[in-house]
Structures are given as C-alpha cells and as structure tokens.
Design a protein around this motif. Structure first.
Motif, PDB file in Angstrom:
ATOM      1  N   LEU A 141      34.474   1.040  37.483  1.00 36.65           N
ATOM      2  CA  LEU A 141      35.406   0.179  38.185  1.00 36.65           C
ATOM      3  C   LEU A 141      35.077  -1.250  37.772  1.00 36.65           C
ATOM      4  N   LEU A 142      36.070  -1.938  37.211  1.00 36.18           N
ATOM      5  CA  LEU A 142      35.878  -3.279  36.685  1.00 36.18           C
ATOM      6  C   LEU A 142      36.572  -4.303  37.569  1.00 36.18           C
ATOM      7  N   TYR A 143      35.921  -5.436  37.747  1.00 36.38           N
ATOM      8  CA  TYR A 143      36.468  -6.601  38.430  1.00 36.38           C
ATOM      9  C   TYR A 143      36.689  -7.627  37.331  1.00 36.38           C
ATOM     10  N   VAL A 144      37.953  -7.929  37.035  1.00 35.34           N
ATOM     11  CA  VAL A 144      38.281  -8.818  35.923  1.00 35.34           C
ATOM     12  C   VAL A 144      38.867 -10.102  36.508  1.00 35.34           C
ATOM     13  N   SER A 145      38.162 -11.221  36.278  1.00 31.15           N
ATOM     14  CA  SER A 145      38.513 -12.497  36.870  1.00 31.15           C
ATOM     15  C   SER A 145      38.912 -13.501  35.797  1.00 31.15           C
ATOM     16  N   THR A 146      40.050 -14.163  36.020  1.00 37.56           N
ATOM     17  CA  THR A 146      40.488 -15.247  35.148  1.00 37.56           C
ATOM     18  C   THR A 146      40.698 -16.474  36.021  1.00 37.56           C
ATOM     19  N   ILE A 147      39.884 -17.506  35.777  1.00 33.87           N
ATOM     20  CA  ILE A 147      39.950 -18.730  36.578  1.00 33.87           C
ATOM     21  C   ILE A 147      40.577 -19.836  35.731  1.00 33.87           C
ATOM     22  N   ARG A 148      41.634 -20.401  36.266  1.00 36.63           N
ATOM     23  CA  ARG A 148      42.322 -21.472  35.558  1.00 36.63           C
ATOM     24  C   ARG A 148      41.363 -22.642  35.332  1.00 36.63           C
ATOM     25  N   GLY A 149      41.261 -23.059  34.066  1.00 34.76           N
ATOM     26  CA  GLY A 149      40.414 -24.196  33.730  1.00 34.76           C
ATOM     27  C   GLY A 149      38.966 -23.846  33.420  1.00 34.76           C
ATOM     28  N   GLN A 150      38.618 -22.567  33.460  1.00 36.79           N
ATOM     29  CA  GLN A 150      37.247 -22.149  33.143  1.00 36.79           C
ATOM     30  C   GLN A 150      37.268 -21.105  32.038  1.00 36.79           C
ATOM     31  N   ASN A 151      36.207 -21.069  31.244  1.00 36.75           N
ATOM     32  CA  ASN A 151      36.040 -20.069  30.189  1.00 36.75           C
ATOM     33  C   ASN A 151      37.264 -20.008  29.262  1.00 36.75           C
ATOM     34  N   ASN A 152      37.825 -21.205  28.984  1.00 37.36           N
ATOM     35  CA  ASN A 152      39.041 -21.285  28.154  1.00 37.36           C
ATOM     36  C   ASN A 152      40.165 -20.390  28.681  1.00 37.36           C
ATOM     37  N   ASP A 153      40.220 -20.233  29.993  1.00 32.89           N
ATOM     38  CA  ASP A 153      41.228 -19.405  30.668  1.00 32.89           C
ATOM     39  C   ASP A 153      41.178 -17.934  30.226  1.00 32.89           C
ATOM     40  N   LYS A 154      40.012 -17.499  29.745  1.00 32.55           N
ATOM     41  CA  LYS A 154      39.839 -16.096  29.344  1.00 32.55           C
ATOM     42  C   LYS A 154      39.167 -15.329  30.479  1.00 32.55           C
ATOM     43  N   PRO A 155      39.473 -14.035  30.601  1.00 35.76           N
ATOM     44  CA  PRO A 155      38.891 -13.244  31.694  1.00 35.76           C
ATOM     45  C   PRO A 155      37.396 -12.984  31.516  1.00 35.76           C
ATOM     46  N   VAL A 156      36.727 -12.842  32.650  1.00 32.66           N
ATOM     47  CA  VAL A 156      35.323 -12.437  32.694  1.00 32.66           C
ATOM     48  C   VAL A 156      35.285 -11.126  33.473  1.00 32.66           C
ATOM     49  N   THR A 157      34.578 -10.134  32.926  1.00 32.97           N
ATOM     50  CA  THR A 157      34.558  -8.798  33.526  1.00 32.97           C
ATOM     51  C   THR A 157      33.218  -8.519  34.191  1.00 32.97           C
ATOM     52  N   PHE A 158      33.284  -7.934  35.394  1.00 27.48           N
ATOM     53  CA  PHE A 158      32.117  -7.535  36.170  1.00 27.48           C
ATOM     54  C   PHE A 158      32.224  -6.033  36.425  1.00 27.48           C
ATOM     55  N   LEU A 159      31.108  -5.352  36.382  1.00 25.40           N
ATOM     56  CA  LEU A 159      31.059  -3.897  36.567  1.00 25.40           C
ATOM     57  C   LEU A 159      30.576  -3.573  37.976  1.00 25.40           C
ATOM     58  N   LEU A 160      31.237  -2.609  38.615  1.00 23.61           N
ATOM     59  CA  LEU A 160      30.804  -2.172  39.944  1.00 23.61           C
ATOM     60  C   LEU A 160      29.417  -1.568  39.846  1.00 23.61           C
ATOM     61  N   GLY A 161      28.496  -2.109  40.626  1.00 25.28           N
ATOM     62  CA  GLY A 161      27.143  -1.555  40.719  1.00 25.28           C
ATOM     63  C   GLY A 161      27.063  -0.729  41.985  1.00 25.28           C
ATOM     64  N   LYS A 162      26.053  -1.027  42.793  1.00 29.68           N
ATOM     65  CA  LYS A 162      25.920  -0.274  44.045  1.00 29.68           C
ATOM     66  C   LYS A 162      27.107  -0.570  44.950  1.00 29.68           C
ATOM     67  N   SER A 163      27.500   0.420  45.702  1.00 26.79           N
ATOM     68  CA  SER A 163      28.646   0.249  46.573  1.00 26.79           C
ATOM     69  C   SER A 163      28.584   1.257  47.705  1.00 26.79           C
ATOM     70  N   THR A 164      29.283   0.934  48.777  1.00 25.27           N
ATOM     71  CA  THR A 164      29.412   1.832  49.917  1.00 25.27           C
ATOM     72  C   THR A 164      30.880   1.796  50.347  1.00 25.27           C
ATOM     73  N   GLU A 165      31.197   2.467  51.421  1.00 24.29           N
ATOM     74  CA  GLU A 165      32.568   2.457  51.926  1.00 24.29           C
ATOM     75  C   GLU A 165      32.984   1.072  52.404  1.00 24.29           C
ATOM     76  N   LYS A 166      32.004   0.203  52.722  1.00 20.00           N
ATOM     77  CA  LYS A 166      32.320  -1.122  53.258  1.00 20.00           C
ATOM     78  C   LYS A 166      31.789  -2.261  52.405  1.00 20.00           C
ATOM     79  N   GLN A 167      31.232  -1.941  51.239  1.00 20.34           N
ATOM     80  CA  GLN A 167      30.708  -3.015  50.388  1.00 20.34           C
ATOM     81  C   GLN A 167      30.867  -2.669  48.915  1.00 20.34           C
ATOM     82  N   LEU A 168      31.368  -3.649  48.157  1.00 17.08           N
ATOM     83  CA  LEU A 168      31.537  -3.521  46.714  1.00 17.08           C
ATOM     84  C   LEU A 168      30.717  -4.618  46.046  1.00 17.08           C
TER      85      LEU A 168
END
Length: 157
Positions: free
Chosen positions: A84-111
């Motif tokens: 499960l990937l969290y892909v973030s694109t922030i206007r004005g940062q990282n040349n407006d390119k996405p940064v990807t984060f991978l789901l690590g530990k998780s529970t029903e109430k925490q990602l």
C-alpha cells in the motif's frame, strides 16, 4: 477425471485467496474517506479523501491562512500488489514531483507510511482516535535535526 477437477478447483481457490490477501491492506484505511479539518489561530488545515475504487483513494490537503493557501498537496493511497503506497505531491516542493511512502506497521486504527530516503517527512502516521477524530503525525529530519509535527483533525459533515 475427478482428481483433475479437484486439483483445478484447489488451484483456482488458492489463486483467488492470494489476490484477496494482496488487496486487503487498503481496507485498513476504510475510515479515512470524508472531510477532516482543524481550525486554529494559525490557519485552517483541511484534508479530504474519497474512495476511487477497491485499490485507490484520492486525497487533498490544504493549509489556508486568511485568503492565502500556504500548503496544497494531492495524495493517493494506491494498492500495488502486496504494497500500500502513500503518494504525495506538494505544490512548490520536489519540483512538483510525487514522493512515495510505503505502508509499514499498521492496525485497524493506525496507518504508518515510511520513506527513509526522504528527509522530511520520513514517516507519516494517520491515527483514528475516535469515530470523528484523526491525528496526523509527520516526522523526519529538518536542517539536520529530528523534527515532528502533529495535527488533530475532526470529521466534518
């Protein structure tokens, strides 16, 4: 003939079970869709999420002070195979390119999403603290020092 049919049924059953296991991680985020906000003296933080399909959620995050948008981010939760990937694109940062984060530990109430190669944030945590309450914590390295920020949001109608 019965033996071949039984083996075929068993193989197909196992294949379908494997597929369902691969797509189950995004189900952990079923509580995320909706509109969330935090209004404070510093400004208004707004985050909205919608379920696109069984493997994609789209999100947007804004920080507004007065009439100025100080932060705008598009986010996507994307189930890719077993990840499960969290892909973030922030206007004005990282040349407006996405940064990807991978789901690590998780529970029903925490990602918990991580990208150890990114300076800030390295980790993004979404915690459901009540049916209508969410805490987002981001942490990493800023100017050579450990840093973290925490935001409490409430679900709006």
């Amino acid at each position: 003939m019965k033996k071949i049919a039984l083996i075929l049924i068993l193989v197909l059953s196992l294949a379908s079970c494997k597929k369902s296991r691969n797509t189950t991680k995004i189900v952990l985020a079923d509580w995320l869709p909706g509109k969330w906000e935090n209004n404070s003296a510093e400004g208004n933080l707004l985050e909205s999420w919608k379920k696109v399909n069984d493997s994609v959620y789209d999100g947007e995050s804004y920080f507004i002070k007065g009439k100025d948008t100080l932060h705008f981010e598009t986010i996507q939760l994307n189930q890719k195979g077993e990840n499960l990937l969290y892909v973030s694109t922030i206007r004005g940062q990282n040349n407006d390119k996405p940064v990807t984060f991978l789901l690590g530990k998780s529970t029903e109430k925490q990602l918990v999403f991580e990208n150890p190669k990114n300076n800030y944030p390295k980790k993004i945590t979404y915690s459901l603290i009540a049916k209508e309450g969410l805490v987002i914590e981001i942490s990493g390295i800023q100017q050579g020092k450990s840093s973290s920020d925490k935001y409490s949001l409430k679900k709006t109608k």
